[in-house]
Design a protein around this motif. Structure first.
Motif, PDB file in Angstrom:
ATOM      1  N   LEU A  48       0.830  -1.204   0.000  1.00 13.08           N
ATOM      2  CA  LEU A  48       0.000   0.000   0.000  1.00 13.08           C
ATOM      3  C   LEU A  48       0.865   1.255   0.000  1.00 13.08           C
ATOM      4  O   LEU A  48       0.540   2.248  -0.674  1.00 13.08           O
ATOM      5  N   ILE A  49       1.969   1.221   0.736  1.00 13.83           N
ATOM      6  CA  ILE A  49       2.888   2.367   0.735  1.00 13.83           C
ATOM      7  C   ILE A  49       3.428   2.613  -0.669  1.00 13.83           C
ATOM      8  O   ILE A  49       3.521   3.761  -1.129  1.00 13.83           O
ATOM      9  N   GLN A  50       3.772   1.530  -1.365  1.00 14.18           N
ATOM     10  CA  GLN A  50       4.333   1.673  -2.711  1.00 14.18           C
ATOM     11  C   GLN A  50       3.342   2.302  -3.689  1.00 14.18           C
ATOM     12  O   GLN A  50       3.743   2.986  -4.638  1.00 14.18           O
ATOM     13  N   THR A  51       2.052   2.072  -3.471  1.00  6.16           N
ATOM     14  CA  THR A  51       1.050   2.668  -4.367  1.00  6.16           C
ATOM     15  C   THR A  51       0.791   4.135  -4.051  1.00  6.16           C
ATOM     16  O   THR A  51       0.172   4.837  -4.853  1.00  6.16           O
ATOM     17  N   GLY A  52       1.228   4.578  -2.878  1.00  8.96           N
ATOM     18  CA  GLY A  52       0.983   5.963  -2.497  1.00  8.96           C
ATOM     19  C   GLY A  52      -0.353   6.198  -1.817  1.00  8.96           C
ATOM     20  O   GLY A  52      -0.734   7.351  -1.572  1.00  8.96           O
ATOM     21  N   LEU A  53      -1.084   5.122  -1.489  1.00 12.78           N
ATOM     22  CA  LEU A  53      -2.355   5.303  -0.779  1.00 12.78           C
ATOM     23  C   LEU A  53      -2.063   5.794   0.637  1.00 12.78           C
ATOM     24  O   LEU A  53      -1.307   5.169   1.375  1.00 12.78           O
ATOM     25  N   GLN A  54      -2.661   6.892   1.013  1.00 14.06           N
ATOM     26  CA  GLN A  54      -2.386   7.498   2.309  1.00 14.06           C
ATOM     27  C   GLN A  54      -2.781   6.569   3.449  1.00 14.06           C
ATOM     28  O   GLN A  54      -3.841   5.940   3.438  1.00 14.06           O
ATOM     29  N   LYS A  55      -1.925   6.510   4.467  1.00 18.24           N
ATOM     30  CA  LYS A  55      -2.165   5.622   5.603  1.00 18.24           C
ATOM     31  C   LYS A  55      -3.480   5.939   6.310  1.00 18.24           C
ATOM     32  O   LYS A  55      -4.127   5.040   6.859  1.00 18.24           O
ATOM     33  N   SER A  56      -3.868   7.195   6.276  1.00 18.29           N
ATOM     34  CA  SER A  56      -5.102   7.597   6.957  1.00 18.29           C
ATOM     35  C   SER A  56      -6.337   6.938   6.347  1.00 18.29           C
ATOM     36  O   SER A  56      -7.399   6.900   6.987  1.00 18.29           O
ATOM     37  N   ALA A  57      -6.204   6.407   5.120  1.00 20.60           N
ATOM     38  CA  ALA A  57      -7.342   5.782   4.439  1.00 20.60           C
ATOM     39  C   ALA A  57      -7.360   4.259   4.572  1.00 20.60           C
ATOM     40  O   ALA A  57      -8.358   3.624   4.221  1.00 20.60           O
ATOM     41  N   TRP A  58      -6.300   3.674   5.056  1.00 18.48           N
ATOM     42  CA  TRP A  58      -6.175   2.225   5.036  1.00 18.48           C
ATOM     43  C   TRP A  58      -7.300   1.507   5.775  1.00 18.48           C
ATOM     44  O   TRP A  58      -7.725   0.431   5.364  1.00 18.48           O
ATOM     45  N   LEU A  59      -7.766   2.081   6.883  1.00 17.66           N
ATOM     46  CA  LEU A  59      -8.766   1.408   7.712  1.00 17.66           C
ATOM     47  C   LEU A  59     -10.189   1.868   7.419  1.00 17.66           C
ATOM     48  O   LEU A  59     -11.136   1.444   8.084  1.00 17.66           O
ATOM     49  N   ASN A  60     -10.343   2.710   6.391  1.00 16.65           N
ATOM     50  CA  ASN A  60     -11.675   3.138   5.984  1.00 16.65           C
ATOM     51  C   ASN A  60     -12.294   2.111   5.038  1.00 16.65           C
ATOM     52  O   ASN A  60     -11.582   1.491   4.242  1.00 16.65           O
ATOM     53  N   PRO A  61     -13.619   1.941   5.082  1.00 14.77           N
ATOM     54  CA  PRO A  61     -14.245   0.998   4.151  1.00 14.77           C
ATOM     55  C   PRO A  61     -14.086   1.450   2.708  1.00 14.77           C
ATOM     56  O   PRO A  61     -14.037   2.655   2.422  1.00 14.77           O
ATOM     57  N   LEU A  62     -14.031   0.485   1.788  1.00 13.86           N
ATOM     58  CA  LEU A  62     -13.842   0.811   0.372  1.00 13.86           C
ATOM     59  C   LEU A  62     -15.006   1.625  -0.194  1.00 13.86           C
ATOM     60  O   LEU A  62     -14.847   2.308  -1.200  1.00 13.86           O
ATOM     61  N   SER A  63     -16.148   1.565   0.458  1.00 15.41           N
ATOM     62  CA  SER A  63     -17.300   2.339  -0.005  1.00 15.41           C
ATOM     63  C   SER A  63     -17.023   3.842   0.025  1.00 15.41           C
ATOM     64  O   SER A  63     -17.693   4.614  -0.663  1.00 15.41           O
ATOM     65  N   SER A  64     -16.036   4.266   0.809  1.00 13.74           N
ATOM     66  CA  SER A  64     -15.698   5.686   0.908  1.00 13.74           C
ATOM     67  C   SER A  64     -14.578   6.090  -0.041  1.00 13.74           C
ATOM     68  O   SER A  64     -14.194   7.259  -0.070  1.00 13.74           O
ATOM     69  N   TYR A  65     -14.064   5.152  -0.838  1.00  8.15           N
ATOM     70  CA  TYR A  65     -12.899   5.407  -1.688  1.00  8.15           C
ATOM     71  C   TYR A  65     -13.296   5.996  -3.034  1.00  8.15           C
ATOM     72  O   TYR A  65     -14.340   5.652  -3.599  1.00  8.15           O
ATOM     73  N   SER A  66     -12.432   6.837  -3.566  1.00  6.37           N
ATOM     74  CA  SER A  66     -12.570   7.299  -4.943  1.00  6.37           C
ATOM     75  C   SER A  66     -12.083   6.199  -5.890  1.00  6.37           C
ATOM     76  O   SER A  66     -11.490   5.205  -5.459  1.00  6.37           O
ATOM     77  N   LYS A  67     -12.296   6.414  -7.198  1.00  4.33           N
ATOM     78  CA  LYS A  67     -11.812   5.429  -8.171  1.00  4.33           C
ATOM     79  C   LYS A  67     -10.294   5.290  -8.104  1.00  4.33           C
ATOM     80  O   LYS A  67      -9.761   4.184  -8.142  1.00  4.33           O
ATOM     81  N   GLY A  68      -9.594   6.411  -7.987  1.00  8.01           N
ATOM     82  CA  GLY A  68      -8.146   6.353  -7.924  1.00  8.01           C
ATOM     83  C   GLY A  68      -7.646   5.592  -6.711  1.00  8.01           C
ATOM     84  O   GLY A  68      -6.669   4.832  -6.788  1.00  8.01           O
ATOM     85  N   MET A  69      -8.320   5.748  -5.585  1.00  6.46           N
ATOM     86  CA  MET A  69      -7.931   5.024  -4.371  1.00  6.46           C
ATOM     87  C   MET A  69      -8.202   3.532  -4.524  1.00  6.46           C
ATOM     88  O   MET A  69      -7.401   2.695  -4.101  1.00  6.46           O
ATOM     89  N   ARG A  70      -9.316   3.174  -5.144  1.00  7.26           N
ATOM     90  CA  ARG A  70      -9.623   1.761  -5.377  1.00  7.26           C
ATOM     91  C   ARG A  70      -8.564   1.126  -6.286  1.00  7.26           C
ATOM     92  O   ARG A  70      -8.157  -0.011  -6.081  1.00  7.26           O
ATOM     93  N   GLN A  71      -8.159   1.887  -7.297  1.00  6.53           N
ATOM     94  CA  GLN A  71      -7.122   1.378  -8.194  1.00  6.53           C
ATOM     95  C   GLN A  71      -5.847   1.063  -7.438  1.00  6.53           C
ATOM     96  O   GLN A  71      -5.170   0.069  -7.709  1.00  6.53           O
ATOM     97  N   LYS A  72      -5.512   1.915  -6.474  1.00  9.92           N
ATOM     98  CA  LYS A  72      -4.290   1.689  -5.719  1.00  9.92           C
ATOM     99  C   LYS A  72      -4.367   0.394  -4.914  1.00  9.92           C
ATOM    100  O   LYS A  72      -3.365  -0.314  -4.772  1.00  9.92           O
TER     101      LYS A  72
END
Length: 253
Positions: free
Chosen positions: A115-139
């Protein structure tokens, strides 16, 4: 790494793919451009063995896709236009579950590193995917490719709906995976992304790969001119632009 030889597929009277030949070595990105119905999605579906070709052969890492479909799928990760993950799970839970389906021993440290390698912010890791943007889902999807150490990555319209910042982040991640030796095939309408990422760019029309361009010396304006020349019949502004094309198999000229 990906070898497509004389691949054809029809649906009734519709010739969706006509004698496609394409080779993508390890560490390279190839993009396929074309209007809707050009045969791009059919190509991906054949690579994934979702449909059966009328003729031709596909190998992934020297594994015949038709003869050994499960073995070939273990070599690749497919990222569709809309990444379908488990909405109620967070990023870590999604990756833990996907890894368990592949019977791959994966530690939390490995998941976090991906997840670090994709650049997804750590603050989002424990949030449900329903709250993610398309770019975050791609990561999250790309993190799975990193965990799998996938030798082949298939991308279907990955930048559709992304803002310019998210597109730049996506390009950096794909460049990293190519540098690590993945063979990457991307189907897209995004000429800018194709021009930025690809070693070779194919332009398809009505099931036929009309040309395969060497992107090393091609400008974005030249790519745009080639695209509209093939898709719409617009004349090329400079006759010598054809010197930028890659060496093509005789049947594609």
């Amino acid at each position: 790494m990906i070898e497509i030889s004389h691949l054809s597929k029809s649906f009734g009277d519709n010739h969706a793919l006509n004698d496609l030949c394409l080779s993508i070595p390890a560490g390279q990105v190839t993009c396929l451009l074309g209007a809707n119905g050009a045969g791009k999605s059919t190509t991906l579906n054949l690579l994934l063995n979702f449909i059966t070709p009328d003729s031709g052969r596909i190998t992934i890492d020297n594994i015949d896709v038709q003869m050994e479909p499960e073995k070939s799928k273990r070599k690749l990760v497919y990222l569709p236009e809309q990444v379908n993950l488990f909405e109620e799970f967070n990023a870590i839970e999604n990756l833990q579950y996907l890894a368990s389906l592949t019977k791959q021993a994966t530690s939390n440290e490995q998941i976090e590193d991906a997840l670090i390698q994709t650049g997804l912010q750590k603050s989002a890791w424990l949030n449900p995917l329903s709250s993610y943007s398309k770019g975050m889902r791609q990561k999250v999807g790309i993190a799975f490719a990193i965990l799998r150490r996938a030798k082949v990555l298939l991308l279907d319209e990955p930048t559709s709906g992304l803002d310019p910042s998210a597109t730049r982040e996506f390009i950096k991640i794909i460049e990293l995976l190519a540098q690590r030796g993945a063979a990457i095939l991307m189907v897209t309408h995004d000429l800018y992304c194709a021009h930025t990422l690809a070693k070779h760019i194919g332009i398809m029309k009505q099931g036929t790969l009309c040309t395969l361009l060497d992107n090393d010396t091609l400008t974005l304006d030249e790519l745009d001119a080639h695209y509209h020349h093939i898709i719409s019949g617009e004349p090329l502004p400079q006759p010598n632009m054809l010197a930028n094309t890659a060496s093509l198999k005789p049947e594609l000229v």
